[in-house]
Design a protein around this motif. Structure first.
Motif, PDB file in Angstrom:
ATOM      1  N   ALA A 119       0.988  -1.097  -0.033  1.00 57.00           N
ATOM      2  CA  ALA A 119       0.061   0.058   0.035  1.00 57.00           C
ATOM      3  C   ALA A 119       0.887   1.165   0.045  1.00 57.00           C
ATOM      4  O   ALA A 119       0.780   2.216  -0.635  1.00 57.00           O
ATOM      5  CB  ALA A 119      -0.907  -0.145   1.101  1.00 57.00           C
ATOM      6  N   GLU A 120       2.022   1.087   0.863  1.00 61.28           N
ATOM      7  CA  GLU A 120       2.850   2.356   0.926  1.00 61.28           C
ATOM      8  C   GLU A 120       3.507   2.653  -0.572  1.00 61.28           C
ATOM      9  O   GLU A 120       3.622   3.845  -1.149  1.00 61.28           O
ATOM     10  CB  GLU A 120       3.933   1.992   1.741  1.00 61.28           C
ATOM     11  N   GLN A 121       3.602   1.439  -1.179  1.00 62.87           N
ATOM     12  CA  GLN A 121       4.351   1.691  -2.763  1.00 62.87           C
ATOM     13  C   GLN A 121       3.407   1.750  -3.592  1.00 62.87           C
ATOM     14  O   GLN A 121       3.709   1.653  -4.869  1.00 62.87           O
ATOM     15  CB  GLN A 121       5.297   0.743  -2.834  1.00 62.87           C
ATOM     16  N   ASP A 122       2.028   1.780  -3.338  1.00 59.20           N
ATOM     17  CA  ASP A 122       0.957   2.086  -4.279  1.00 59.20           C
ATOM     18  C   ASP A 122       1.143   0.940  -5.209  1.00 59.20           C
ATOM     19  O   ASP A 122       0.827   1.026  -6.421  1.00 59.20           O
ATOM     20  CB  ASP A 122       1.042   3.597  -4.925  1.00 59.20           C
ATOM     21  N   ARG A 123       0.999  -0.262  -4.808  1.00 62.27           N
ATOM     22  CA  ARG A 123       0.785  -1.344  -5.505  1.00 62.27           C
ATOM     23  C   ARG A 123      -0.162  -2.350  -4.914  1.00 62.27           C
ATOM     24  O   ARG A 123      -0.677  -2.217  -3.911  1.00 62.27           O
ATOM     25  CB  ARG A 123       2.307  -2.368  -5.575  1.00 62.27           C
ATOM     26  N   VAL A 124      -0.730  -3.137  -6.257  1.00 58.44           N
ATOM     27  CA  VAL A 124      -1.974  -3.978  -5.939  1.00 58.44           C
ATOM     28  C   VAL A 124      -1.496  -5.147  -5.759  1.00 58.44           C
ATOM     29  O   VAL A 124      -0.619  -5.994  -6.424  1.00 58.44           O
ATOM     30  CB  VAL A 124      -3.046  -3.712  -6.772  1.00 58.44           C
ATOM     31  N   LEU A 125      -1.960  -6.078  -4.544  1.00 52.47           N
ATOM     32  CA  LEU A 125      -1.796  -7.474  -4.543  1.00 52.47           C
ATOM     33  C   LEU A 125      -2.776  -8.510  -5.375  1.00 52.47           C
ATOM     34  O   LEU A 125      -3.993  -7.920  -5.180  1.00 52.47           O
ATOM     35  CB  LEU A 125      -1.759  -7.979  -3.192  1.00 52.47           C
ATOM     36  N   ARG A 126      -2.034  -8.978  -6.216  1.00 57.72           N
ATOM     37  CA  ARG A 126      -3.072 -10.071  -7.114  1.00 57.72           C
ATOM     38  C   ARG A 126      -2.320 -11.415  -6.890  1.00 57.72           C
ATOM     39  O   ARG A 126      -1.232 -11.808  -6.747  1.00 57.72           O
ATOM     40  CB  ARG A 126      -2.643  -9.471  -8.510  1.00 57.72           C
ATOM     41  N   VAL A 127      -3.609 -12.390  -6.799  1.00 60.23           N
ATOM     42  CA  VAL A 127      -3.120 -13.688  -6.355  1.00 60.23           C
ATOM     43  C   VAL A 127      -3.518 -14.676  -7.513  1.00 60.23           C
ATOM     44  O   VAL A 127      -4.779 -14.294  -8.040  1.00 60.23           O
ATOM     45  CB  VAL A 127      -3.995 -14.077  -5.100  1.00 60.23           C
ATOM     46  N   PHE A 128      -2.759 -15.545  -7.777  1.00 60.67           N
ATOM     47  CA  PHE A 128      -2.975 -16.520  -8.811  1.00 60.67           C
ATOM     48  C   PHE A 128      -2.744 -17.871  -8.310  1.00 60.67           C
ATOM     49  O   PHE A 128      -1.779 -17.972  -7.298  1.00 60.67           O
ATOM     50  CB  PHE A 128      -2.033 -16.102 -10.093  1.00 60.67           C
ATOM     51  N   THR A 129      -3.597 -18.863  -8.525  1.00 54.69           N
ATOM     52  CA  THR A 129      -3.193 -20.168  -8.158  1.00 54.69           C
ATOM     53  C   THR A 129      -2.962 -21.027  -9.273  1.00 54.69           C
ATOM     54  O   THR A 129      -3.797 -20.948 -10.382  1.00 54.69           O
ATOM     55  CB  THR A 129      -4.506 -21.005  -7.210  1.00 54.69           C
ATOM     56  N   ARG A 130      -2.030 -22.049  -9.092  1.00 56.04           N
ATOM     57  CA  ARG A 130      -1.736 -22.805 -10.434  1.00 56.04           C
ATOM     58  C   ARG A 130      -3.059 -23.720 -10.515  1.00 56.04           C
ATOM     59  O   ARG A 130      -3.542 -24.550  -9.556  1.00 56.04           O
ATOM     60  CB  ARG A 130      -0.604 -23.887  -9.817  1.00 56.04           C
ATOM     61  N   VAL A 131      -3.248 -23.950 -11.863  1.00 53.48           N
ATOM     62  CA  VAL A 131      -4.304 -24.932 -12.236  1.00 53.48           C
ATOM     63  C   VAL A 131      -3.844 -26.376 -12.911  1.00 53.48           C
ATOM     64  O   VAL A 131      -4.235 -27.307 -12.334  1.00 53.48           O
ATOM     65  CB  VAL A 131      -5.070 -24.025 -13.501  1.00 53.48           C
ATOM     66  N   GLY A 132      -2.979 -26.189 -13.843  1.00 53.56           N
ATOM     67  CA  GLY A 132      -2.238 -27.317 -14.564  1.00 53.56           C
ATOM     68  C   GLY A 132      -1.375 -26.898 -15.260  1.00 53.56           C
ATOM     69  O   GLY A 132      -0.395 -25.863 -15.214  1.00 53.56           O
ATOM     70  N   LYS A 133      -1.090 -27.387 -16.488  1.00 53.46           N
ATOM     71  CA  LYS A 133      -0.344 -27.201 -17.742  1.00 53.46           C
ATOM     72  C   LYS A 133      -0.934 -27.145 -18.874  1.00 53.46           C
ATOM     73  O   LYS A 133      -1.780 -27.814 -19.203  1.00 53.46           O
ATOM     74  CB  LYS A 133       0.964 -28.018 -17.694  1.00 53.46           C
ATOM     75  N   LEU A 134      -0.509 -26.491 -20.015  1.00 52.81           N
ATOM     76  CA  LEU A 134      -0.747 -26.306 -21.188  1.00 52.81           C
ATOM     77  C   LEU A 134      -0.541 -27.620 -21.701  1.00 52.81           C
ATOM     78  O   LEU A 134       0.441 -28.554 -21.547  1.00 52.81           O
ATOM     79  CB  LEU A 134      -0.370 -25.335 -22.260  1.00 52.81           C
ATOM     80  N   ALA A 135      -1.758 -28.166 -22.639  1.00 50.89           N
ATOM     81  CA  ALA A 135      -1.591 -29.610 -23.243  1.00 50.89           C
ATOM     82  C   ALA A 135      -0.481 -29.678 -23.863  1.00 50.89           C
ATOM     83  O   ALA A 135       0.067 -28.951 -24.883  1.00 50.89           O
ATOM     84  CB  ALA A 135      -2.837 -29.673 -23.869  1.00 50.89           C
ATOM     85  N   GLY A 136       0.348 -30.928 -23.586  1.00 54.08           N
ATOM     86  CA  GLY A 136       1.542 -31.259 -24.262  1.00 54.08           C
ATOM     87  C   GLY A 136       2.719 -30.540 -24.175  1.00 54.08           C
ATOM     88  O   GLY A 136       3.807 -30.606 -24.669  1.00 54.08           O
ATOM     89  N   THR A 137       2.788 -29.631 -23.117  1.00 54.97           N
ATOM     90  CA  THR A 137       3.905 -28.808 -22.631  1.00 54.97           C
ATOM     91  C   THR A 137       4.148 -28.808 -21.058  1.00 54.97           C
ATOM     92  O   THR A 137       3.164 -29.373 -20.281  1.00 54.97           O
ATOM     93  CB  THR A 137       3.476 -27.121 -23.019  1.00 54.97           C
ATOM     94  N   ASP A 138       5.165 -28.072 -20.761  1.00 54.88           N
ATOM     95  CA  ASP A 138       5.489 -28.169 -19.372  1.00 54.88           C
ATOM     96  C   ASP A 138       5.004 -26.464 -18.761  1.00 54.88           C
ATOM     97  O   ASP A 138       5.579 -26.183 -17.651  1.00 54.88           O
ATOM     98  CB  ASP A 138       6.916 -28.290 -18.691  1.00 54.88           C
ATOM     99  N   THR A 139       4.644 -25.792 -19.511  1.00 55.53           N
ATOM    100  CA  THR A 139       4.090 -24.567 -19.190  1.00 55.53           C
ATOM    101  C   THR A 139       2.899 -24.527 -18.108  1.00 55.53           C
ATOM    102  O   THR A 139       1.651 -24.921 -18.488  1.00 55.53           O
ATOM    103  CB  THR A 139       3.590 -23.568 -20.390  1.00 55.53           C
ATOM    104  N   LYS A 140       3.081 -23.921 -17.235  1.00 56.79           N
ATOM    105  CA  LYS A 140       2.055 -23.857 -16.163  1.00 56.79           C
ATOM    106  C   LYS A 140       1.164 -22.837 -16.173  1.00 56.79           C
ATOM    107  O   LYS A 140       1.126 -21.903 -17.049  1.00 56.79           O
ATOM    108  CB  LYS A 140       2.589 -23.804 -14.651  1.00 56.79           C
ATOM    109  N   THR A 141      -0.144 -23.230 -15.925  1.00 50.32           N
ATOM    110  CA  THR A 141      -1.340 -22.207 -16.063  1.00 50.32           C
ATOM    111  C   THR A 141      -1.653 -21.822 -14.689  1.00 50.32           C
ATOM    112  O   THR A 141      -1.639 -22.637 -13.755  1.00 50.32           O
ATOM    113  CB  THR A 141      -2.347 -22.813 -17.042  1.00 50.32           C
ATOM    114  N   HIS A 142      -2.270 -20.414 -14.546  1.00 52.54           N
ATOM    115  CA  HIS A 142      -2.609 -20.073 -13.186  1.00 52.54           C
ATOM    116  C   HIS A 142      -4.215 -19.212 -13.414  1.00 52.54           C
ATOM    117  O   HIS A 142      -4.220 -18.788 -14.234  1.00 52.54           O
ATOM    118  CB  HIS A 142      -1.703 -18.974 -12.818  1.00 52.54           C
ATOM    119  N   ARG A 143      -4.889 -19.613 -12.166  1.00 53.94           N
ATOM    120  CA  ARG A 143      -6.096 -18.778 -12.223  1.00 53.94           C
ATOM    121  C   ARG A 143      -6.139 -17.417 -11.590  1.00 53.94           C
ATOM    122  O   ARG A 143      -5.581 -17.704 -10.313  1.00 53.94           O
ATOM    123  CB  ARG A 143      -7.186 -19.844 -11.658  1.00 53.94           C
TER     124      ARG A 143
END
Length: 372
Positions: free
Chosen positions: A97-121
């Motif tokens: 808050a002091e630095q005028d930033r917003v906290l944003r939360v993401f939770t891991r869902v899985g991976k893109l099909a056929g890759t190791d790339t993680k996805t986040h909600r």
């Protein structure tokens, strides 16, 4: 020619690359601050957290202000900190808050099909709880060693309906593990850069009707004796209320009395309690392991605070056990000044004593040990 960036709304699932294009931050790590985007992006991975001995997620139990999302700070081994390079991510959360930033939360869902790339909600925008921005918790790390971690208490900016998979698992079994007192570096609580953030109260109270989570029976508990830690007394709380001031006074009072017990040669700590069927973790204010005394501290001696302390200490003391002492601990309420005679009468009925700080700064009460 400029490339348009697709907006990300709560509930959307994206890769970290897509998230960085909108909210900035680094390509790795759990706490990713972005000065340009005025954002601190928090990535939660249930698998990683479980291995490290903790769970991030919504508490099933709402308090008077609504929903709380618990997010464990950075540091996979040893005690977590706000100090130095290791504590930079944790400082970014505390000072958002002091630095005028917003906290944003993401939770891991899985991976893109056929890759190791993680996805986040994307769960949405949050702010630290202005009353209690974080708590210390004792956990068993993935290396088998116990350690202290910082658990941030986040409040949603908007009304939300938590998904079942994002709720912290309820306690399933009873454990009773006693952890001896250990010295923990407290620099993170005393340096101005780590404790001067402005902490606003949540803008929007979450709807009580957002879910129908029925509590399971709470017949069993676990208790873990841990080192008492209080969030810094130098916190500058924006939109401060009498309640937030009382919280700071309570922390100051508890630390001052703990110092007195230490000077008397007593071993001090606290109890961390998990109640079967509940997702939240209870923590007592102070425990004197030498004399088997449990303390509940309040920042004022008002009638309301004394009554609240009475209920809390009667609840907590049921779970506090010691192999060195028989039965439940002696129950004492710690106050900044003496309560009214009427409150003494009430406390006597439940065999609860009082320790308070006198006008000369010394502590008064039958439970106060003598310091040579």
């Amino acid at each position: 020619m400029t490339t348009s960036v697709e907006a990300i709304n709560p509930g959307d699932v994206r890769t970290r690359t897509e998230i960085r294009a909108v909210f900035g931050g680094s390509g790795q790590g759990g706490i990713c601050a972005s000065q340009d985007m005025h954002s601190v992006n928090l990535y939660s991975d249930p698998d990683v957290g479980e291995q490290a001995g903790y769970y991030d997620g919504w508490l099933a139990e709402e308090d008077e202000l609504g929903l709380v999302f618990e997010y464990t700070g950075a540091g996979k081994s040893g005690d977590q900190t706000f100090d130095g390079v290791a504590g930079s991510g944790n400082r970014a959360i505390l000072r958002h808050a002091e630095q005028d930033r917003v906290l944003r939360v993401f939770t891991r869902v899985g991976k893109l099909a056929g890759t190791d790339t993680k996805t986040h909600r994307y769960l949405g925008a949050f702010t630290l709880d202005g009353m209690q921005p974080y708590v210390w918790r004792r956990v068993h790390g993935e290396d088998g060693h116990e350690r202290n971690v910082i658990v941030f208490r986040l409040r949603p900016e908007d009304t939300v309906a938590p998904a079942v998979q994002d709720v912290v698992p309820a306690a399933e079994e009873t454990t009773a593990e006693f952890v001896p007192f250990q010295v923990v570096t407290a620099a993170m609580l005393q340096s101005d850069p780590a404790t001067s953030g402005g902490l606003p109260l949540p803008k929007q109270r979450a709807s009580k009707g957002s879910g129908s989570r029925a509590a399971a029976p709470n017949a069993e508990t676990s208790g873990t004796f841990v080192v008492p830690e209080a969030f810094g007394t130098k916190l500058s709380l924006r939109a401060a209320t009498a309640a937030t001031v009382a919280v700071r006074h309570e922390a100051e009072l508890t630390q001052a009395y703990k110092a007195h017990l230490d000077a008397a040669g007593h071993r001090t700590g606290a109890f961390q309690i998990k109640v079967k069927g509940l997702t939240s973790t209870l923590r007592t204010d102070l425990y004197d392991a030498t004399d088997h005394v449990l303390y509940e501290a309040k920042g004022s001696n008002s009638r309301e605070d004394v009554r609240m302390a009475l209920g809390q200490i009667l609840d907590y003391s049921r779970y506090v056990t010691s192999p060195e002492h028989e039965g439940e601990p002696r129950r004492v309420i710690l106050l900044p000044a003496a309560p009214t005679p009427d409150m003494y009468t009430l406390l006597d009925r439940y065999d609860v004593a009082v320790v308070y700080r006198g006008d000369d700064g010394r502590f008064v009460g039958d439970a106060v040990p003598h310091v040579d």
